[in-house]
Design an enzyme around this catalytic site. Structure first.
Site, PDB file in Angstrom:
ATOM      1  N   GLN A 285      32.738  38.645  17.809  1.00 11.25           N
ATOM      2  CA  GLN A 285      33.402  37.395  18.202  1.00 11.25           C
ATOM      3  C   GLN A 285      34.736  37.256  17.447  1.00 11.25           C
ATOM      4  O   GLN A 285      35.293  38.264  17.081  1.00 11.25           O
ATOM      5  CB  GLN A 285      32.497  36.175  17.990  1.00 11.25           C
TER       6      GLN A 285
ATOM      7  N   ASP B   1      36.846  40.276  22.150  1.00 11.36           N
ATOM      8  CA  ASP B   1      37.290  41.324  23.072  1.00 11.36           C
ATOM      9  C   ASP B   1      38.692  41.834  22.754  1.00 11.36           C
ATOM     10  O   ASP B   1      39.414  42.264  23.635  1.00 11.36           O
ATOM     11  CB  ASP B   1      37.213  40.837  24.537  1.00 11.36           C
TER      12      ASP B   1
ATOM     13  N   GLY C 222      30.195  42.889  22.737  1.00 12.35           N
ATOM     14  CA  GLY C 222      30.169  44.118  23.529  1.00 12.35           C
ATOM     15  C   GLY C 222      31.351  44.970  23.127  1.00 12.35           C
ATOM     16  O   GLY C 222      32.486  44.515  23.179  1.00 12.35           O
ATOM     17  N   HIS C 223      31.065  46.159  22.668  1.00 12.94           N
ATOM     18  CA  HIS C 223      32.142  47.045  22.233  1.00 12.94           C
ATOM     19  C   HIS C 223      32.110  48.315  23.055  1.00 12.94           C
ATOM     20  O   HIS C 223      31.058  48.905  23.232  1.00 12.94           O
ATOM     21  CB  HIS C 223      31.957  47.465  20.777  1.00 12.94           C
TER      22      HIS C 223
ATOM     23  N   LYS D 239      37.825  45.159  18.492  1.00 16.10           N
ATOM     24  CA  LYS D 239      37.380  45.321  17.092  1.00 16.10           C
ATOM     25  C   LYS D 239      36.550  46.582  16.924  1.00 16.10           C
ATOM     26  O   LYS D 239      36.637  47.264  15.910  1.00 16.10           O
ATOM     27  CB  LYS D 239      36.516  44.122  16.653  1.00 16.10           C
TER      28      LYS D 239
HETATM   29  P1  IMP Z   1      27.319  32.507  22.776  1.00 14.75           P
HETATM   30  O1  IMP Z   1      27.816  33.297  21.604  1.00 14.75           O
HETATM   31  O2  IMP Z   1      26.589  33.347  23.791  1.00 14.75           O
HETATM   32  O3  IMP Z   1      26.543  31.298  22.363  1.00 14.75           O
HETATM   33  O4  IMP Z   1      28.590  31.946  23.567  1.00 14.75           O
HETATM   34  C1  IMP Z   1      29.458  30.987  23.011  1.00 14.75           C
HETATM   35  C2  IMP Z   1      30.895  31.259  23.420  1.00 14.75           C
HETATM   36  O5  IMP Z   1      31.354  32.436  22.764  1.00 14.75           O
HETATM   37  C3  IMP Z   1      31.102  31.515  24.910  1.00 14.75           C
HETATM   38  O6  IMP Z   1      32.371  31.013  25.263  1.00 14.75           O
HETATM   39  C4  IMP Z   1      31.088  33.026  25.012  1.00 14.75           C
HETATM   40  O7  IMP Z   1      31.772  33.491  26.145  1.00 14.75           O
HETATM   41  C5  IMP Z   1      31.805  33.382  23.738  1.00 14.75           C
HETATM   42  N1  IMP Z   1      31.486  34.709  23.215  1.00 14.75           N
HETATM   43  C6  IMP Z   1      30.406  35.057  22.490  1.00 14.75           C
HETATM   44  N2  IMP Z   1      30.461  36.351  22.144  1.00 14.75           N
HETATM   45  C7  IMP Z   1      31.593  36.847  22.648  1.00 14.75           C
HETATM   46  C8  IMP Z   1      32.228  38.127  22.590  1.00 14.75           C
HETATM   47  O8  IMP Z   1      31.741  39.089  21.983  1.00 14.75           O
HETATM   48  N3  IMP Z   1      33.407  38.240  23.240  1.00 14.75           N
HETATM   49  C9  IMP Z   1      33.976  37.190  23.884  1.00 14.75           C
HETATM   50  N4  IMP Z   1      33.444  35.972  23.935  1.00 14.75           N
HETATM   51  C10 IMP Z   1      32.261  35.792  23.336  1.00 14.75           C
HETATM   52 MG    MG Z   2      33.588  42.316  23.510  1.00 15.99          MG
END
Ligand code: IMP
Ligand code: MG
Length: 436
Positions: free
Chosen positions: A231, A16, A43-44, A19
């Site tokens: 991420q 977040d 999420g962008h 990017k």
């Molecule tokens: P998962 O990717 O859904 O398995 O989540 C694993 C961890 O990564 C959690 O703490 C999520 O909140 C975090 N996470 C995954 N994708 C994002 C992202 O795009 N932005 C922020 N945190 C993320």
């Molecule tokens: Mg995001």
């Protein structure tokens, strides 16, 4: 060197950072924009010409007329989400044809049972849960590693062959669903999955291709390719805060691997950071302000998840992490977003802080200790403080137009991260960007 024309955009903290916006900015002279890791956990939000686009899977470059967007082999794709996104973009007047969107046939699919498994694992972990996005990301990658994943290419197979693959894939999952109380109704009927895949294949089949061919040709032609990371560094399965991480490798090398581009083609790596930090989900966050200060940052920065709507944990910018990202991620320079927000935060709180080092085991350190589970000690951030805040003029065009304190802030970031700040975001719109 002439044959290096790949730009990689990666996140420096926990995602977040903006990017999508940096990748969109960089895509203005690109031929191809790529997503190569993660899935719709990302999420962008991109604001372009006054219009707002919220995307989870397709790279933001899709908004530009002459850019091909590619979803690479390293991505996990929820076909329902992808179809919705295509629909949303078409409704916004964006033409989505196979010369605008290509999906690698080798990309793995997220199926409904992956979301159930994601939930099941979080329930079993109890207090030790990761706080995932619940999108089935981890279980889809686990199936891939276990070699029972269903891939985009499978959508092109005859129905009986898809059935055989799905039946095999859910064999073990079904035993688990039957065994865990509350999950009995999640037991998968392979036929239902196959029906869904056959339906979704009708929409997606035209986009599913061998993306290697396209990438090779673009590299040979020296066309500019932008990789839009998802991420971030601290969520990386190998280099992040394991086990509070995602299931892919969002570091620079991981993003290259996820599309299939060798490192020699990389021209530049842009690390994206906000002027403060945020994290969703559980795990270490040394500069977190779990108090009124955090509430003010959250409010002024609108820090609620684009994917899950969860309030994000908020705190000060951590330059120790930036310094470590510099080498681990091979970053050339930073894109620093929310320079306007941190100024407002300073105006509200009376000061702005930047973490420049940690105190850990009675020493001052500038690296990330990864044995905190062993020592049971959390590093204490050491801060530099700027008194007051600032207001960025929304019309400002260059670094020179910025208020003195904003410049001081940027200089602190550069000093302690060891990285030049090249892009500065001071508003949500793509045009609110200074390039130095
Ligand atoms: P998962 O990717 O859904 O398995 O989540 C694993 C961890 O990564 C959690 O703490 C999520 O909140 C975090 N996470 C995954 N994708 C994002 C992202 O795009 N932005 C922020 N945190 C993320
Ligand atoms: Mg995001």
């Amino acid at each position: 060197m002439k044959d290096k024309n790949v730009t990689v955009i990666v996140g420096c903290h926990w995602g977040d950072e903006g990017k999508g916006r940096a990748a969109f900015f960089e895509s203005k002279d690109a031929s191809i924009v790529v997503r190569s890791t993660g899935g719709n956990n990302a999420g962008h939000t991109i604001v372009y010409k006054g219009k707002k686009y919220a995307m989870h899977l397709i790279p933001g470059g899709i908004i530009r007329k002459n850019v091909l967007s590619i979803i690479g082999p390293g991505v996990v794709v929820d076909t329902d989400v992808l179809i919705d996104e295509i629909k949303m973009l078409k409704e916004a007047g964006i033409n989505i044809t196979p010369d605008k969107l290509a999906i690698s046939g080798r990309a793995h699919l997220i199926l409904p049972y992956h979301k159930d498994l994601d939930r099941l694992q979080e329930v079993l972990k109890g207090d030790a849960k990761v706080g995932t996005t619940g999108r089935g990301i981890g279980p889809a990658y686990a199936d891939k590693t276990n070699r029972i994943g269903i891939r985009a290419y499978d959508l092109l197979l005859p129905e009986e062959e898809i059935y055989a693959k799905v039946e095999l894939a859910v064999e073990v999952h079904n035993r688990l669903f039957k065994a865990v109380s509350g999950f009995e109704e999640c037991v998968v009927n392979p036929k239902e999955i196959v029906n869904k895949l056959v339906e979704n294949a009708k929409v997606l089949r035209e986009f599913i291709v061998n993306t290697d061919k396209i990438i090779s040709k673009a590299l040979e032609n020296n066309d500019k390719i932008v990789i839009e990371g998802a991420q971030a560094y601290r969520l990386d399965i190998d280099h992040g805060d394991y086990p509070m991480v995602t299931s892919s490798s969002p570091n620079t090398s991981g993003t290259l691997s996820g599309i299939g581009i060798g490192p020699r083609y990389v021209d530049k790596v842009i690390g994206v950071t906000k002027a403060y930090c945020s994290r969703v989900g559980n795990g270490p966050f040394f500069t977190e302000e779990d108090n009124e200060i955090g509430d003010i940052i959250r409010k002024l920065g609108h820090e609620y998840g684009t994917t899950t709507g969860r309030p994000r944990r908020c705190g000060w910018l951590d330059c120790v992490i930036l310094k470590s990202a510099k080498t681990t991620m091979g970053i050339d320079y930073l894109c620093l977003n929310h320079l306007d927000t941190i100024g407002k935060i300073g105006n509200t709180i009376g000061e702005v802080k930047v973490c420049i080092a940690y105190e850990y085991l009675n020493k001052v350190i500038t690296y990330i200790p990864d044995d905190i589970e062993i020592t049971l000690l959390k590093p204490t951030p050491i801060y530099e403080t700027i008194k007051g805040g600032w207001r960025v003029n929304p019309k400002c065009k260059s670094y020179d137009d910025l208020p003195i304190k904003a410049k001081q802030f940027i200089e602190l970031v550069e000093k302690y991260s060891g990285l030049p700040v090249k892009y500065i975001g001071f508003g949500a719109d793509n045009k609110d960007t200074i390039v130095r």
